[in-house]
Design a protein around this motif. Structure first.
Motif, PDB file in Angstrom:
ATOM      1  N   PHE A  42       0.831  -1.207   0.000  1.00  0.00           N
ATOM      2  CA  PHE A  42       0.000   0.000   0.000  1.00  0.00           C
ATOM      3  C   PHE A  42       0.865   1.256   0.000  1.00  0.00           C
ATOM      4  CE2 PHE A  42      -2.486   3.234   2.380  1.00  0.00           C
ATOM      5  CZ  PHE A  42      -3.507   3.406   1.452  1.00  0.00           C
ATOM      6  N   GLY A  43       1.931   1.246   0.802  1.00  0.00           N
ATOM      7  CA  GLY A  43       2.852   2.387   0.819  1.00  0.00           C
ATOM      8  C   GLY A  43       3.500   2.609  -0.531  1.00  0.00           C
ATOM      9  N   LEU A  46       1.032   4.806  -2.321  1.00  0.00           N
ATOM     10  CA  LEU A  46       0.463   5.932  -1.574  1.00  0.00           C
ATOM     11  C   LEU A  46       0.889   7.315  -2.082  1.00  0.00           C
ATOM     12  CD1 LEU A  46      -1.322   6.818   0.754  1.00  0.00           C
ATOM     13  CD2 LEU A  46       0.635   6.536   2.294  1.00  0.00           C
ATOM     14  N   ILE A  49      -1.298   9.371  -4.489  1.00  0.00           N
ATOM     15  CA  ILE A  49      -2.625   9.815  -4.092  1.00  0.00           C
ATOM     16  C   ILE A  49      -2.890  11.237  -4.591  1.00  0.00           C
ATOM     17  CG2 ILE A  49      -1.905  10.789  -1.878  1.00  0.00           C
ATOM     18  CD1 ILE A  49      -4.488   9.730  -0.665  1.00  0.00           C
ATOM     19  N   ILE A  60      -6.781   3.796  -3.649  1.00  0.00           N
ATOM     20  CA  ILE A  60      -6.606   4.279  -2.283  1.00  0.00           C
ATOM     21  C   ILE A  60      -7.926   4.757  -1.692  1.00  0.00           C
ATOM     22  CG2 ILE A  60      -5.565   6.129  -0.900  1.00  0.00           C
ATOM     23  CD1 ILE A  60      -3.100   5.875  -2.796  1.00  0.00           C
ATOM     24  N   TRP A 114       2.901  15.206  -1.025  1.00  0.00           N
ATOM     25  CA  TRP A 114       2.794  13.775  -0.788  1.00  0.00           C
ATOM     26  C   TRP A 114       3.972  13.004  -1.366  1.00  0.00           C
ATOM     27  CZ3 TRP A 114      -0.253  12.024   2.817  1.00  0.00           C
ATOM     28  CH2 TRP A 114      -1.323  12.832   3.210  1.00  0.00           C
ATOM     29  N   MET A 120       5.506  10.684   4.071  1.00  0.00           N
ATOM     30  CA  MET A 120       5.581   9.266   4.390  1.00  0.00           C
ATOM     31  C   MET A 120       5.742   9.052   5.891  1.00  0.00           C
ATOM     32  SD  MET A 120       5.053   7.758   1.589  1.00  0.00           S
ATOM     33  CE  MET A 120       3.929   9.152   1.330  1.00  0.00           C
ATOM     34  N   CYS A 123       2.302   9.522   7.464  1.00  0.00           N
ATOM     35  CA  CYS A 123       1.464   8.353   7.206  1.00  0.00           C
ATOM     36  C   CYS A 123       1.888   7.163   8.067  1.00  0.00           C
ATOM     37  CB  CYS A 123       1.524   7.977   5.728  1.00  0.00           C
ATOM     38  SG  CYS A 123       0.749   9.197   4.639  1.00  0.00           S
ATOM     39  N   THR A 127      -0.459   5.407  10.891  1.00  0.00           N
ATOM     40  CA  THR A 127      -0.692   3.959  10.892  1.00  0.00           C
ATOM     41  C   THR A 127      -0.355   3.352  12.241  1.00  0.00           C
ATOM     42  OG1 THR A 127      -0.211   3.826   8.523  1.00  0.00           O
ATOM     43  CG2 THR A 127      -0.045   1.781   9.785  1.00  0.00           C
ATOM     44  N   LEU A 149       4.774   0.680   6.161  1.00  0.00           N
ATOM     45  CA  LEU A 149       4.160   1.651   5.250  1.00  0.00           C
ATOM     46  C   LEU A 149       5.194   2.647   4.736  1.00  0.00           C
ATOM     47  CD1 LEU A 149       1.199   2.476   4.243  1.00  0.00           C
ATOM     48  CD2 LEU A 149       1.461   4.353   5.863  1.00  0.00           C
ATOM     49  N   GLY A 153       6.512   3.480   0.896  1.00  0.00           N
ATOM     50  CA  GLY A 153       6.539   4.835   0.341  1.00  0.00           C
ATOM     51  C   GLY A 153       7.904   5.222  -0.183  1.00  0.00           C
TER      52      GLY A 153
END
Length: 223
Positions: A42-43, A46, A49, A60, A114, A120, A123, A127, A149, A153
């Motif tokens: 997922f990272g 990310l 986004i 996402i 981002w 990162m 995020c 998390t 995560l 990223g």
């Protein structure tokens, strides 16, 4: 820059390596490692986004919408009738998937805040805080999930920078340096807000010593 497939594939590979390596070192069980692999993947998408038309932003916000539905269902269950529960969860999905997604696209710029280590880090801390406070995970597991995560990223940012180097033409593309940066130098105000948000998470984070112990143990594995 690298495309969605490349970002996702490399992040999945990195997550699998992290999960299997930690399992072999008895740092976590296979189910715990699977959560770290998923967060690394997922990272890996990310940072995109902030790209208005990418597959990443659709994926996402679909995930965010599903999480909102699950959280809403848990909170509303027993408080409203089944019909209202269905309406409420449907409204949450539409609001997050389309409403929040549209607002985010309106006020974000690709390769902006981002695409930075600061984002990162925020995020990753978010998390960790959610895992520790909301999911009641042990401190070490919560930190490991946040780190996973961030690793995903960073994989994304590194790939973008690598794809900014034209080895055939022996030159740097104009996009070089716009991905792997500490913060968005063009918008220091946004970066300051993000830094304050990260600092504001401190009361909800597990003990920092747990993170230091986890990183120290992980470092020894590579020696």
């Amino acid at each position: 820059m690298a495309d969605f497939k490349t970002h996702f594939s490399v992040a999945v590979a990195g997550g699998a390596l992290l999960a299997v390596g930690g399992w072999q070192a008895s740092l976590w069980t296979p189910p715990e490692g699977a959560s770290l692999a998923a967060l690394t993947a997922f990272g890996g998408i990310l940072p995109d986004i902030d790209s208005d038309h990418s597959r990443a932003i659709r994926l996402i916000f679909n995930l965010f919408a599903l999480l909102a539905v699950v959280a809403g269902a848990c909170w509303l269950q027993g408080r409203v009738s089944p019909a209202m529960l269905l309406v409420g969860c449907g409204g949450l999905y539409v609001a997050v998937r389309y409403g929040a997604g549209a607002i985010f696209r309106r006020f974000s710029v690709h390769r902006g805040i981002w695409h930075s280590l600061l984002a990162m880090g925020l995020c990753g801390l978010t998390t960790t805080a959610l895992s520790y406070q909301w999911l009641a995970q042990p401190a070490w597991q919560a930190w490991a999930q946040g780190v996973a995560l961030v690793v995903g990223g960073i994989i994304h940012l590194l790939l973008d920078e690598l794809y900014s180097v034209d080895l055939v033409g022996s030159r740097l593309k104009r996009s070089f340096g716009t991905a792997m940066k500490l913060f968005d130098y063009r918008e220091p105000g946004n970066s300051m807000v993000m830094l304050l948000l990260a600092a504001g998470l401190a009361p909800w984070l597990p003990p920092w010593q747990t993170l230091l112990d986890l990183l120290a143990h992980s470092t020894r594995l590579w020696q």
